[in-house]
Design an enzyme around this catalytic site. Structure first.
Site, PDB file in Angstrom:
ATOM      1  N   SER A  48       3.541  -2.560  10.181  1.00 36.13           N
ATOM      2  CA  SER A  48       4.967  -2.575  10.369  1.00 36.13           C
ATOM      3  C   SER A  48       5.599  -3.758  10.157  1.00 36.13           C
ATOM      4  CB  SER A  48       5.460  -2.187  11.936  1.00 36.13           C
ATOM      5  OG  SER A  48       5.012  -0.826  12.050  1.00 36.13           O
ATOM      6  N   GLY A 100       2.406   1.760  10.766  1.00 35.50           N
ATOM      7  CA  GLY A 100       3.392   2.894  10.580  1.00 35.50           C
ATOM      8  C   GLY A 100       4.078   3.303  11.809  1.00 35.50           C
ATOM      9  N   ASN A 121       0.850  -1.258  -0.062  1.00 39.30           N
ATOM     10  CA  ASN A 121       0.001  -0.099   0.058  1.00 39.30           C
ATOM     11  C   ASN A 121       0.936   1.212  -0.008  1.00 39.30           C
ATOM     12  OD1 ASN A 121      -1.845   2.123   0.387  1.00 39.30           O
ATOM     13  ND2 ASN A 121      -2.202   1.450   2.467  1.00 39.30           N
ATOM     14  N   LYS A 150      -0.024   4.237  -0.224  1.00 39.32           N
ATOM     15  CA  LYS A 150      -0.644   5.320   0.261  1.00 39.32           C
ATOM     16  C   LYS A 150      -0.316   6.657  -0.499  1.00 39.32           C
ATOM     17  CE  LYS A 150       0.115   3.213   4.796  1.00 39.32           C
ATOM     18  NZ  LYS A 150       0.068   3.512   6.144  1.00 39.32           N
ATOM     19  N   GLU A 154      -5.227  -5.623  10.402  1.00 35.48           N
ATOM     20  CA  GLU A 154      -4.396  -4.635  10.612  1.00 35.48           C
ATOM     21  C   GLU A 154      -4.585  -3.726  12.129  1.00 35.48           C
ATOM     22  OE1 GLU A 154      -2.310  -3.350   6.897  1.00 35.48           O
ATOM     23  OE2 GLU A 154      -4.095  -1.772   6.935  1.00 35.48           O
ATOM     24  N   GLU A 194      -6.659   4.268   8.081  1.00 40.44           N
ATOM     25  CA  GLU A 194      -6.395   5.897   7.622  1.00 40.44           C
ATOM     26  C   GLU A 194      -7.913   6.459   7.115  1.00 40.44           C
ATOM     27  OE1 GLU A 194      -2.973   5.367   5.634  1.00 40.44           O
ATOM     28  OE2 GLU A 194      -1.770   4.843   7.453  1.00 40.44           O
ATOM     29  N   HIS A 212      -9.450   0.615   5.107  1.00 41.47           N
ATOM     30  CA  HIS A 212      -8.234   0.964   5.792  1.00 41.47           C
ATOM     31  C   HIS A 212      -8.362   1.897   6.877  1.00 41.47           C
ATOM     32  CE1 HIS A 212      -4.056   2.263   6.712  1.00 41.47           C
ATOM     33  NE2 HIS A 212      -3.513   1.275   5.889  1.00 41.47           N
TER      34      HIS A 212
HETATM   35  C1  PEP Z   1      -0.835  -0.104   5.885  1.00 43.13           C
HETATM   36  O1  PEP Z   1      -0.924   1.097   6.195  1.00 43.13           O
HETATM   37  O2  PEP Z   1      -1.594  -0.864   5.450  1.00 43.13           O
HETATM   38  C2  PEP Z   1       0.454  -0.567   6.793  1.00 43.13           C
HETATM   39  C3  PEP Z   1       0.331  -1.790   7.116  1.00 43.13           C
HETATM   40  O3  PEP Z   1       1.404   0.479   6.949  1.00 43.13           O
HETATM   41  P1  PEP Z   1       2.720  -0.163   7.765  1.00 43.13           P
HETATM   42  O4  PEP Z   1       3.421  -1.486   7.033  1.00 43.13           O
HETATM   43  O5  PEP Z   1       3.640   0.915   7.545  1.00 43.13           O
HETATM   44  O6  PEP Z   1       2.680  -0.249   9.120  1.00 43.13           O
END
Ligand code: PEP
Length: 246
Positions: free
Chosen positions: A209, A169, A9, A11, A163, A93, A91
């Site tokens: 992460s 992040g 992703n 973003k 997630e 966000e 997601h």
């Molecule tokens: C995400 O935004 O879907 C995500 C998993 O981000 P990150 O790997 O940076 O934690």
């Protein structure tokens, strides 16, 4: 056998030239045959990657509406007309910054399915939910609409991404056993709704992460079928190494 998937992703990152460099790097690599590798660039770049052969292209979102007067949005029909096969929905966000509700996310899932696109449906608890030991209830309620209002046939097209919001992040990763416990819980909910065969066929990805140093352990868990990768997907070497950690 359910499908193994690693999805990046991107973003709202990368200008056009950097996005093309990353895309070219990813297309030049080799990946295991049994892993579906997906990238989700910013929507304005989607069409320029339509010739991809090593990776599949996903949208990061979609409108819940059919084509019409919705300035700034793009529809599932538009994605389908570009032969896109995947779209991320729900997601954290989008849930946080755009106040997307479970109902709206469900409507997006329906719209994608109507146009033959696989939704990558995200769910996950916040830190306070986990600290108050409410994480299983939260994830169950986020999944409730797709488990009760989709038909078994519709659900068979859905990919779930767990997630935990506190891991996205932040550099904090869920302990592989904690992630496995949640994935197994989700698979159990799918089994209750659609039967064990359907639950065994559903790919459930982990996101938060995930990086080369932890992907192998996470992906070795029985109910973790791959990852949704944010930060580490912006570096072709890291992303390739995550894909190859299966
Ligand atoms: C995400 O935004 O879907 C995500 C998993 O981000 P990150 O790997 O940076 O934690």
């Amino acid at each position: 056998m359910r499908k193994k998937i690693v999805a990046g992703n991107w973003k709202m990152n990368l200008n056009k030239s950097d996005a093309h460099i990353l895309y070219k790097n990813l297309e030049s690599k080799s990946y295991p045959n049994d892993v579906e590798v997906i990238i989700a660039p910013a929507s304005i770049y989607l069409d320029s990657f339509s010739n991809a052969s090593k990776v599949s292209i996903s949208s990061q979102d979609v409108s819940a509406n059919d084509n019409g007067a919705f300035t700034g949005e793009f529809s599932a029909e538009m994605l389908s007309s570009m032969n896109l096969r995947f779209a991320i929905v729900g997601h954290s966000e989008r849930r946080t910054f755009h106040k997307e509700s479970d109902l709206l996310i469900f409507q997006k899932v329906k719209m994608l399915l109507k146009h033959g696109i696989t939704p990558i449906f995200c769910c996950g608890e916040s830190l306070s939910d986990r600290e108050s030991k409410n994480h299983f209830n939260i994830v169950k309620s986020q999944l409730s609409q797709i488990l009760t209002m989709l038909s078994k046939k519709e659900f068979s097209k859905v990919v779930v991404a767990y997630e935990p919001v506190w891991a996205i992040g932040t550099g904090l990763t869920a302990d592989p056993q904690d992630a496995q416990d949640m994935h197994s819980f989700i698979r159990g909910l799918i089994s209750e709704a659609f039967g064990s065969e359907a639950s065994e066929l559903t790919s459930i990805l982990y996101g938060g992460s995930c990086k080369p140093s932890n992907s192998r352990e996470l992906f070795s868990m029985k109910d973790i079928d791959g990852g949704l990768i944010g930060g580490a997907s912006l570096d072709s070497e890291s992303f390739e190494s995550i894909v190859n950690s299966f």
